[in-house]
Write a protein that holds these residues in place. Sequence first.
Motif, PDB file in Angstrom:
ATOM      1  N   ARG A   1     -60.107  28.502   6.120  1.00  0.00           N
ATOM      2  CA  ARG A   1     -61.089  28.118   5.109  1.00  0.00           C
ATOM      3  C   ARG A   1     -62.513  28.280   5.632  1.00  0.00           C
ATOM      4  O   ARG A   1     -63.405  28.727   4.908  1.00  0.00           O
ATOM      5  N   VAL A   2     -62.727  27.921   6.899  1.00  0.00           N
ATOM      6  CA  VAL A   2     -64.052  28.066   7.492  1.00  0.00           C
ATOM      7  C   VAL A   2     -64.461  29.541   7.507  1.00  0.00           C
ATOM      8  O   VAL A   2     -65.611  29.884   7.217  1.00  0.00           O
ATOM      9  N   LEU A   3     -63.513  30.411   7.840  1.00  0.00           N
ATOM     10  CA  LEU A   3     -63.790  31.849   7.854  1.00  0.00           C
ATOM     11  C   LEU A   3     -64.183  32.331   6.465  1.00  0.00           C
ATOM     12  O   LEU A   3     -65.161  33.081   6.311  1.00  0.00           O
ATOM     13  N   TYR A   4     -63.459  31.891   5.461  1.00  0.00           N
ATOM     14  CA  TYR A   4     -63.754  32.323   4.096  1.00  0.00           C
ATOM     15  C   TYR A   4     -65.121  31.813   3.643  1.00  0.00           C
ATOM     16  O   TYR A   4     -65.908  32.553   3.038  1.00  0.00           O
ATOM     17  N   LEU A   5     -65.432  30.545   3.954  1.00  0.00           N
ATOM     18  CA  LEU A   5     -66.737  29.982   3.585  1.00  0.00           C
ATOM     19  C   LEU A   5     -67.865  30.701   4.319  1.00  0.00           C
ATOM     20  O   LEU A   5     -68.959  30.892   3.769  1.00  0.00           O
ATOM     21  N   THR A   6     -67.613  31.122   5.553  1.00  0.00           N
ATOM     22  CA  THR A   6     -68.619  31.869   6.311  1.00  0.00           C
ATOM     23  C   THR A   6     -68.896  33.215   5.654  1.00  0.00           C
ATOM     24  O   THR A   6     -70.054  33.650   5.549  1.00  0.00           O
ATOM     25  N   ILE A   7     -67.840  33.879   5.217  1.00  0.00           N
ATOM     26  CA  ILE A   7     -68.010  35.164   4.527  1.00  0.00           C
ATOM     27  C   ILE A   7     -68.787  34.970   3.231  1.00  0.00           C
ATOM     28  O   ILE A   7     -69.687  35.757   2.899  1.00  0.00           O
ATOM     29  N   MET A   8     -68.452  33.905   2.488  1.00  0.00           N
ATOM     30  CA  MET A   8     -69.186  33.612   1.258  1.00  0.00           C
ATOM     31  C   MET A   8     -70.662  33.322   1.549  1.00  0.00           C
ATOM     32  O   MET A   8     -71.557  33.800   0.840  1.00  0.00           O
ATOM     33  N   ALA A   9     -70.908  32.556   2.613  1.00  0.00           N
ATOM     34  CA  ALA A   9     -72.285  32.184   2.944  1.00  0.00           C
ATOM     35  C   ALA A   9     -73.105  33.383   3.386  1.00  0.00           C
ATOM     36  O   ALA A   9     -74.344  33.360   3.306  1.00  0.00           O
ATOM     37  N   SER A  10     -72.447  34.430   3.858  1.00  0.00           N
ATOM     38  CA  SER A  10     -73.183  35.607   4.334  1.00  0.00           C
ATOM     39  C   SER A  10     -73.954  36.296   3.213  1.00  0.00           C
ATOM     40  O   SER A  10     -74.861  37.100   3.484  1.00  0.00           O
ATOM     41  N   PHE A  11     -73.619  35.993   1.951  1.00  0.00           N
ATOM     42  CA  PHE A  11     -74.400  36.537   0.839  1.00  0.00           C
ATOM     43  C   PHE A  11     -75.850  36.063   0.889  1.00  0.00           C
ATOM     44  O   PHE A  11     -76.744  36.704   0.343  1.00  0.00           O
ATOM     45  N   MET A  12     -76.068  34.935   1.534  1.00  0.00           N
ATOM     46  CA  MET A  12     -77.403  34.349   1.577  1.00  0.00           C
ATOM     47  C   MET A  12     -78.288  35.002   2.635  1.00  0.00           C
ATOM     48  O   MET A  12     -79.480  34.710   2.715  1.00  0.00           O
ATOM     49  N   VAL A  13     -77.712  35.851   3.467  1.00  0.00           N
ATOM     50  CA  VAL A  13     -78.465  36.465   4.559  1.00  0.00           C
ATOM     51  C   VAL A  13     -78.805  37.910   4.177  1.00  0.00           C
ATOM     52  O   VAL A  13     -77.919  38.769   4.131  1.00  0.00           O
ATOM     53  N   PRO A  14     -80.073  38.214   3.895  1.00  0.00           N
ATOM     54  CA  PRO A  14     -80.441  39.603   3.558  1.00  0.00           C
ATOM     55  C   PRO A  14     -80.345  40.491   4.784  1.00  0.00           C
ATOM     56  O   PRO A  14     -80.568  40.044   5.913  1.00  0.00           O
ATOM     57  N   ILE A  15     -80.021  41.753   4.559  1.00  0.00           N
ATOM     58  CA  ILE A  15     -79.879  42.697   5.663  1.00  0.00           C
ATOM     59  C   ILE A  15     -81.174  42.824   6.459  1.00  0.00           C
ATOM     60  O   ILE A  15     -81.162  43.048   7.677  1.00  0.00           O
ATOM     61  N   GLN A  16     -82.320  42.641   5.782  1.00  0.00           N
ATOM     62  CA  GLN A  16     -83.598  42.763   6.477  1.00  0.00           C
ATOM     63  C   GLN A  16     -83.747  41.718   7.578  1.00  0.00           C
ATOM     64  O   GLN A  16     -84.424  41.957   8.586  1.00  0.00           O
ATOM     65  N   ALA A  17     -83.102  40.558   7.400  1.00  0.00           N
ATOM     66  CA  ALA A  17     -83.208  39.504   8.407  1.00  0.00           C
ATOM     67  C   ALA A  17     -82.448  39.842   9.677  1.00  0.00           C
ATOM     68  O   ALA A  17     -82.672  39.227  10.719  1.00  0.00           O
ATOM     69  N   LEU A  18     -81.557  40.819   9.605  1.00  0.00           N
ATOM     70  CA  LEU A  18     -80.733  41.175  10.758  1.00  0.00           C
ATOM     71  C   LEU A  18     -81.196  42.457  11.448  1.00  0.00           C
ATOM     72  O   LEU A  18     -80.574  42.871  12.427  1.00  0.00           O
TER      73      LEU A  18
END
Length: 270
Positions: free
Chosen positions: A99-116
């Motif tokens: 579940r933590v893995l799935y929530l992490t993948i979902m949360a990654s939508f909040m990180v724009p590619i420009q920030a990385l």
Amino acid sequence: MAGLVLTLATFVFAIIWAFPLYWAMVTTLKPEYEVVQPGVRLWPETFTLEAYTYVLLNTKIGLWYLNSLVTSAAVTMIVIFTAATCGYAISQLRFPGRRVLYLTIMASFMVPIQALIVTHFVLMSNFGTLNTWLGIILPQLIVPVVVIVYKQFFDSIPRDFREAAIMDGANDFQLLFKIYLPMNWGVTTALAIITFIGAWNAFLWPFLAQSSEETMNITVGVTQVHSAFGVQYARELAGAVLAGLPVALAYLIFQRRVTQAITLSAGIKG
């Protein structure tokens, strides 16, 4: 009456959206002296293909096409494989941290590619992959929406299929590649097309990671279309048109699949 108004509004917005494309195409068919003349001319006074001839014969556009094709195809195949296996594992397997893995993948939508971008650049520099195909490919392999689409599709498949296959001696890889994936080739095709188009159109990361014309992809390569006489608008637009042509053709051919993938992605993000 409401339908007529909606149709007219759609037609007007379509013209507004299409006009820059029309202007770009018309500009590429003009000689440079006509392009820089004052005033607005919606149609060339003199037709010429000089801009296209220059780009095709005096740049490395063939090599840029090859680089884009190789890197986009590699990104697409790896993303589809890893996303399918990851989506299957999250959907069908039970393991600690699932579940933590799935929530992490979902949360990654909040990180724009420009920030990385800075992190990617430092990492690829340490790996020594800048100015290589690998340097373009690796940072584009994380596409959370594809994992989530697969996960939701696998969730919709009745558990009876899995249990029957396991009773027949099938392992998880056989279940995924011989049963689950063949049941959703339409979804896989749609996701593959939109992933390929996204990789082909990528500009920011390839622009930062590639400084050699030999390894540039097409979107970065067209920025090298210039001459000793300064900005040549017709030639630069011709390069842009040629860069976007394969994607435009792919969209026209696979329009239904692309629309399906966008709908799936929008549904997930919504």
